[in-house]
Design an enzyme around this catalytic site. Structure first.
Site, PDB file in Angstrom:
ATOM      1  N   MET A 133       0.817  -1.214   0.000  1.00 14.22           N
ATOM      2  CA  MET A 133       0.000   0.000   0.000  1.00 14.22           C
ATOM      3  C   MET A 133       0.856   1.272   0.000  1.00 14.22           C
ATOM      4  O   MET A 133       2.066   1.232   0.198  1.00 14.22           O
ATOM      5  CB  MET A 133      -0.932  -0.010   1.210  1.00 14.22           C
ATOM      6  CG  MET A 133      -1.916  -1.174   1.221  1.00 14.22           C
ATOM      7  SD  MET A 133      -2.971  -1.210   2.684  1.00 14.22           S
ATOM      8  CE  MET A 133      -3.986   0.248   2.411  1.00 14.22           C
ATOM      9  N   HIS A 134       0.174   2.391  -0.212  1.00 11.88           N
ATOM     10  CA  HIS A 134       0.685   3.749  -0.010  1.00 11.88           C
ATOM     11  C   HIS A 134       1.666   4.233  -1.072  1.00 11.88           C
ATOM     12  O   HIS A 134       2.007   5.410  -1.090  1.00 11.88           O
ATOM     13  CB  HIS A 134       1.362   3.897   1.358  1.00 11.88           C
ATOM     14  CG  HIS A 134       0.625   3.284   2.496  1.00 11.88           C
ATOM     15  ND1 HIS A 134      -0.687   3.581   2.769  1.00 11.88           N
ATOM     16  CD2 HIS A 134       1.014   2.390   3.442  1.00 11.88           C
ATOM     17  CE1 HIS A 134      -1.076   2.893   3.837  1.00 11.88           C
ATOM     18  NE2 HIS A 134      -0.064   2.162   4.250  1.00 11.88           N
TER      19      HIS A 134
ATOM     20  N   ASP B 107      -2.494  -5.081   0.456  1.00  8.69           N
ATOM     21  CA  ASP B 107      -2.012  -6.396   0.870  1.00  8.69           C
ATOM     22  C   ASP B 107      -2.684  -6.934   2.127  1.00  8.69           C
ATOM     23  O   ASP B 107      -2.991  -8.130   2.216  1.00  8.69           O
ATOM     24  CB  ASP B 107      -0.491  -6.389   1.029  1.00  8.69           C
ATOM     25  CG  ASP B 107       0.032  -5.216   1.843  1.00  8.69           C
ATOM     26  OD1 ASP B 107      -0.763  -4.448   2.424  1.00  8.69           O
ATOM     27  OD2 ASP B 107       1.265  -5.052   1.894  1.00  8.69           O
TER      28      ASP B 107
END
Length: 484
Positions: free
Chosen positions: A79-80, A235
């Protein structure tokens, strides 16, 4: 029919092929590097992801005839990350990853602006996507001016697969741009970050269809008939789908590159003051909360590199039985920390070493330090009202019986390690692809594992590890105070 799950991890891509009953047929993996140009920086070239994708597909196509029957694909991603495309769809620069903390000043400024916590339901952490773009505007303005789309890593893989720019709610939740309750982009938060709504991908639920596999890819991969690509998931949400976590109070602990303790919630209950993340699940009308430590098994991998050993070899030197807490102490903060400290400046370190400290003592300290960090995350979750009765264990570290016995004791909570747990987010991604392709009910596919190994807290060691954890927390507090 078969279904393909792609788990885009920090260190590599895993592709999982399952049949119509969800049984694993085959798998393939490819690794790729992470670049750390400066302290606190972490970047990756998306071209490595695409090369890994084609390599995994080639392996599966060559080994498993069932690959030709793929009807649905789901993607899980770390992520991110900020993957930036220009107006022609070309990648502008390496992706700034989730564990990159360069934007800590920008994150602090944004977090001090009340709408960010109020709308997104979370602290603006340095690793989130929005502060990365503010950093980019200040430090790489020529790149920022050319940004046409901002895609998370999983959404970029969806773009590669479909040609469209589309992401899912669970992944978008980690940007600081999502209205978490409404499950949509917030025009207010985008404007406050200097962004425009048309720079964001279209959003769908993780189990909904995001698009169809491009004709040229289907042809190159030997696939016939339409292949549906699901919205996919971040995830942790994908791992929750792989474990069948859909009901309030169900939870998991991940001993992966990062460390996560997550619990499913049946409603939206933000608690940003705890540094707990409140995110959308990959399934409609569900959320989850999690505490995140930025380095879990990464600490053991780092120590293994320093000593010229393998992680497995180091853990093997500890023997089979968990002992009382060691004298040496390790702070597991290689790249700062999120929950519960929210400090990009924390760093790892050993303490209480003596002339008689051995490599075995240091290995044990590393494992204990990671467990203490995960206990901090569990305590933060409990402060929000989450009350798991046990946790599923997943991630690469869950293959170690020693580590799971130790973790169950430190958490004082039973753990269950699924036999198929090593598939984690990849299995969840296949399930999302199956739901999107068939239209079946999520609860018929997202089910708990059938077989697990059980790890209970060791009665005689619970109290000593409670005391050791309290001492660890005091040490970290002093260290934070010294950092100012």
């Amino acid at each position: 029919m078969s279904y393909l799950g792609l788990d885009l991890g920090t260190s590599g891509l895993k592709a999982l092929l399952v049949d119509a009953d969800g049984a694993v047929i085959g798998q393939a993996t490819r690794s790729y590097p992470v670049d750390h140009w400066r302290s606190g920086w972490s970047e990756q070239d998306p071209a490595h992801w695409v090369a890994a994708l084609h390599g995994c597909v080639a392996d599966l196509h060559a080994r498993h005839p069932a690959f030709g029957g793929v009807r649905g694909i789901g993607v899980s991603g770390h992520m991110h990350g900020a993957t930036l495309l220009d107006a022609q769809g070309a990648v502008l620069r390496p992706c700034i990853l989730w564990n990159d903390t360069r934007a800590h000043a920008e994150a602090a400024e944004m977090d001090a602006d009340p709408p960010f916590r109020g709308i997104s339901g979370n602290i603006v952490f340095p690793g989130f996507t929005a502060p990365k773009l503010v950093w980019l505007r200040r430090h790489e303005p020529e790149v920022f001016a050319r940004v046409a789309k901002v895609l998370l890593p999983a959404a970029y893989m969806n773009h590669v697969l479909t040609g469209d720019t589309v992401g899912d709610m669970s992944d978008a939740a980690g940007t600081s741009w999502l209205d978490m309750g409404a499950r949509d982009w917030s025009d207010t938060l985008l404007r406050l970050s200097g962004m425009q709504p048309d720079q964001m991908p279209r959003l769908v639920e993780g189990c909904a269809a995001a698009g169809q596999l491009r004709d040229d890819l289907a042809r190159d991969w030997g696939l016939t008939g339409p292949v549906i690509v699901a919205g996919g998931a971040g995830d942790n949400a994908a791992a929750a789908c792989g474990l069948g976590l859909t009901v309030e109070g169900q939870g998991a602990v991940s001993l992966g590159t990062s460390g996560v303790v997550m619990v499913v919630r049946d409603g939206y209950r933000p608690a940003p003051e705890t540094a707990v993340h409140t995110f959308c699940h990959a399934l409609p009308k569900r959320w989850y909360q999690m505490g995140v430590m930025l380095a879990a098994t990464d600490n053991l991998n780092w120590f293994a590199r320093l000593t010229g050993q393998t992680p497995e070899g180091l853990v093997g030197e500890l023997g089979d039985q968990v002992q009382h807490p060691g004298e040496a102490v390790f702070r597991p903060y290689l790249a700062g920390e999120r929950t519960p400290h929210n400090s990009p400046h924390l760093r790892a370190g050993f303490d209480r070493l003596g002339a008689n400290t051995s490599r075995v003592d240091l290995t044990r300290a590393v494992l204990e330090g990671v467990c203490f960090g995960l206990r901090d995350n569990l305590d933060a979750l409990r402060a929000t009202g989450a009350a798991p009765q046990y946790l599923f264990a997943t991630g690469g570290g869950s293959r170690s019986d020693y580590w799971l016995h130790l973790l169950a004791t430190v958490l004082n909570l039973p753990l269950r390690a699924p036999d198929e747990g090593v598939h984690g987010a990849a299995l969840g991604a296949t399930r999302l692809g199956m739901i999107a392709a068939t239209g079946c009910a999520p609860e018929s596919v997202v089910t708990p594992p059938r077989a697990c190994r059980s790890y209970d807290p060791i009665p005689g060691l619970v109290a000593p590890y409670e005391d050791a954890h309290a001492s660890f927390r005091a040490d970290v507090s002093r260290h934070l105070a010294n950092l100012g």
